[in-house]
Enzyme design. Structure first.
Site, PDB file in Angstrom:
ATOM      1  N   CYS A 264      86.336 -18.618 -79.983  1.00 25.52           N
ATOM      2  CA  CYS A 264      86.250 -17.736 -81.157  1.00 25.52           C
ATOM      3  C   CYS A 264      87.657 -17.572 -81.696  1.00 25.52           C
ATOM      4  O   CYS A 264      88.632 -17.634 -80.942  1.00 25.52           O
ATOM      5  CB  CYS A 264      85.694 -16.369 -80.727  1.00 25.52           C
TER       6      CYS A 264
ATOM      7  N   GLU B 187      78.166 -20.318 -72.927  1.00 24.80           N
ATOM      8  CA  GLU B 187      77.503 -19.323 -72.084  1.00 24.80           C
ATOM      9  C   GLU B 187      76.315 -18.710 -72.833  1.00 24.80           C
ATOM     10  O   GLU B 187      76.409 -18.407 -74.017  1.00 24.80           O
ATOM     11  CB  GLU B 187      78.548 -18.234 -71.815  1.00 24.80           C
TER      12      GLU B 187
ATOM     13  N   CYS C  72      70.671 -13.881 -75.356  1.00 24.07           N
ATOM     14  CA  CYS C  72      71.915 -13.681 -76.088  1.00 24.07           C
ATOM     15  C   CYS C  72      72.563 -15.052 -76.253  1.00 24.07           C
ATOM     16  O   CYS C  72      72.968 -15.659 -75.269  1.00 24.07           O
ATOM     17  CB  CYS C  72      72.813 -12.719 -75.297  1.00 24.07           C
TER      18      CYS C  72
ATOM     19  N   CYS D 175      89.782 -10.521 -81.059  1.00 27.00           N
ATOM     20  CA  CYS D 175      89.629  -9.149 -80.547  1.00 27.00           C
ATOM     21  C   CYS D 175      90.309  -9.041 -79.181  1.00 27.00           C
ATOM     22  O   CYS D 175      90.096  -9.873 -78.306  1.00 27.00           O
ATOM     23  CB  CYS D 175      88.156  -8.769 -80.454  1.00 27.00           C
TER      24      CYS D 175
ATOM     25  N   CYS E 289      81.268 -10.899 -71.840  1.00 28.83           N
ATOM     26  CA  CYS E 289      80.943 -12.192 -72.453  1.00 28.83           C
ATOM     27  C   CYS E 289      82.157 -13.110 -72.454  1.00 28.83           C
ATOM     28  O   CYS E 289      83.264 -12.702 -72.717  1.00 28.83           O
ATOM     29  CB  CYS E 289      80.414 -12.028 -73.874  1.00 28.83           C
TER      30      CYS E 289
ATOM     31  N   CYS F 122      88.295  -9.016 -75.729  1.00 23.50           N
ATOM     32  CA  CYS F 122      87.206  -9.988 -75.564  1.00 23.50           C
ATOM     33  C   CYS F 122      87.695 -11.278 -74.926  1.00 23.50           C
ATOM     34  O   CYS F 122      88.699 -11.863 -75.355  1.00 23.50           O
ATOM     35  CB  CYS F 122      86.580 -10.267 -76.927  1.00 23.50           C
TER      36      CYS F 122
HETATM   37  N1  SAH Z   1      81.540 -11.822 -82.871  1.00 24.81           N
HETATM   38  C1  SAH Z   1      80.463 -10.887 -82.794  1.00 24.81           C
HETATM   39  C2  SAH Z   1      79.653 -11.029 -81.515  1.00 24.81           C
HETATM   40  C3  SAH Z   1      80.503 -10.953 -80.328  1.00 24.81           C
HETATM   41  S1  SAH Z   1      80.223 -10.098 -78.858  1.00 24.81           S
HETATM   42  C4  SAH Z   1      81.001  -9.475 -82.896  1.00 24.81           C
HETATM   43  O1  SAH Z   1      82.202  -9.294 -82.875  1.00 24.81           O
HETATM   44  O2  SAH Z   1      80.209  -8.552 -83.041  1.00 24.81           O
HETATM   45  C5  SAH Z   1      79.166  -8.783 -78.951  1.00 24.81           C
HETATM   46  C6  SAH Z   1      79.795  -7.417 -78.756  1.00 24.81           C
HETATM   47  O3  SAH Z   1      80.479  -7.290 -77.507  1.00 24.81           O
HETATM   48  C7  SAH Z   1      80.798  -7.081 -79.830  1.00 24.81           C
HETATM   49  O4  SAH Z   1      80.585  -5.762 -80.236  1.00 24.81           O
HETATM   50  C8  SAH Z   1      82.112  -7.200 -79.087  1.00 24.81           C
HETATM   51  O5  SAH Z   1      83.135  -6.480 -79.720  1.00 24.81           O
HETATM   52  C9  SAH Z   1      81.744  -6.676 -77.736  1.00 24.81           C
HETATM   53  N2  SAH Z   1      82.650  -7.037 -76.633  1.00 24.81           N
HETATM   54  C10 SAH Z   1      83.354  -8.162 -76.443  1.00 24.81           C
HETATM   55  N3  SAH Z   1      84.055  -8.115 -75.307  1.00 24.81           N
HETATM   56  C11 SAH Z   1      83.791  -6.923 -74.752  1.00 24.81           C
HETATM   57  C12 SAH Z   1      84.219  -6.256 -73.557  1.00 24.81           C
HETATM   58  N4  SAH Z   1      85.072  -6.840 -72.724  1.00 24.81           N
HETATM   59  N5  SAH Z   1      83.720  -5.039 -73.312  1.00 24.81           N
HETATM   60  C13 SAH Z   1      82.848  -4.440 -74.170  1.00 24.81           C
HETATM   61  N6  SAH Z   1      82.409  -5.001 -75.285  1.00 24.81           N
HETATM   62  C14 SAH Z   1      82.880  -6.230 -75.591  1.00 24.81           C
END
Ligand code: SAH
Length: 345
Positions: free
Chosen positions: A114, A94, A107, A118, A335, A121
């Protein structure tokens, strides 16, 4: 991911010239071929200033390297466009384009899936399939440019995957996008976001590449952070902050702290107070992101009143802060969600 073949899109102009010399050709052919690659061709035969014999030779040794657009969704609310790209091995990734005024920000995804885990996510639910190669990250940008007919001005490495868990390819990607006769996107227009892999933040700092670093903090307390981000079991918040100071020392760049607010989990005054203590005096900025709920988990956004209170507290204590509202909410919010919904079909 082409077996046994050399991917030309993975090379800088210098490297491509050297490659041509290695296969018994003249250096200047390297520059010609390089510029074709950035005109986004699919086949060596489109290189009409390159002799047929060389084109045949290239075909034997190498591929250009292309990912292909599978789908594009356009938001009706704002200028956001979401793409699904198909990789050579059938995997889907994506990419998001945010097209506002003169800026076009892309982006990019960094991995297929991944493994950071988290909890909030969508990208991590099925774990990691594989790392993207540098050219596969790069080509997301080339393809968006081609599709929208507009130069990409900014890059955020905030798509699926953890860039510092795919370190070598991420660094090569940064080198490739900087290339003068390539995309020529400067470091100051690039942001890399990480969940906080401390050793790699320090390695990155040592390279002294002045890109913007974003840290996914999401809680200032180790115990609380461990509940939502497994990586917190390995690295303490304090270690992250130390690494950030080190990064600032090396690059003189301001750090962004991303803070996804989750109702009842990390949105109280206690967290705001601790954030102020941690970040006081640091060259930084906090980006509050109301959590984007995903189907698989029952996390919710705090009420707007809470979000504003949280922001006001940081502001009052001189921590620069903004609220990032999620864009393209009508086209599969968080995302990794769009890719998941398609992969499941
Ligand atoms: N792996 C990297 C980039 C990933 S995504 C990282 O962890 O920073 C970019 C941002 O979106 C990160 O801050 C992640 O924690 C956040 N994110 C992911 N899913 C999310 C969601 N459902 N709602 C809000 N933020 C989210």
């Amino acid at each position: 991911m082409y077996k046994g073949k050399f991917v030309l899109k993975n090379l800088t102009e210098e490297e491509l010239k050297d490659f041509l010399v290695e296969i018994g050709e003249k250096k200047f052919r390297g520059s010609q071929i390089y510029s074709w690659i950035y005109r986004n061709i699919r086949d060596f035969d489109e290189m009409n200033n390159i002799p047929k014999s060389l084109r045949t030779k290239l075909q034997e040794h190498a591929v250009i390297g292309n990912i292909e657009k599978d789908l594009r969704l356009d938001s009706k609310i704002d200028g956001t466009k979401k793409y699904l790209f198909r990789l050579n091995d059938g995997n889907i990734i994506e990419t998001v384009a945010m097209d506002y005024d003169t800026r076009l920000t892309v982006c990019v995804s960094n991995q297929v899936g991944c493994r950071m885990g988290c909890r909030f996510c969508a990208s991590t639910i099925d774990g990691l399939s594989r790392n993207l190669e540098a050219w596969e990250i790069l080509d997301q940008i080339i393809k968006v440019q081609e599709d929208l007919g507009k130069r990409v001005s900014n890059i955020v490495m905030m798509g699926s995957g953890e860039p510092l868990d795919n370190y070598e390819n991420s660094i090569r990607f940064l080198k490739l996008v900087n290339e003068k006769n390539g995309l020529n996107i400067g470091n100051r227009h690039i942001t890399l976001s990480t969940c906080g892999i401390v050793d790699r933040i320090r390695d990155l700092a040592d390279l002294e590449i002045p890109i913007n670093l974003a840290i996914s903090l999401h809680s200032p307390f180790d115990e609380e952070r461990q509940k939502i981000m497994p990586v917190a079991n390995k690295y303490k918040v304090e270690q992250i902050i130390e690494a950030c100071h080190y990064y600032i020392g090396k690059t003189n760049r301001r750090i962004t702290f991303e803070y996804s607010l989750i109702k009842g989990v990390n949105d109280s005054k206690k967290e705001a107070e601790r954030i102020v203590k941690l970040l006081k005096g640091m060259l930084c900025h906090v980006n509050l992101i109301p959590i984007n709920p995903i189907e698989e988990r029952d996390f919710e956004k705090p009420d707007i009143l809470y979000i504003n209170k949280f922001k006001a507290y940081l502001e009052k204590n001189n921590i620069p802060v903004t609220i990032r509202n999620s864009m393209g909410a009508d086209i599969s919010g968080a995302c990794g969600q769009l890719r998941r919904s398609v992969s499941k079909r």
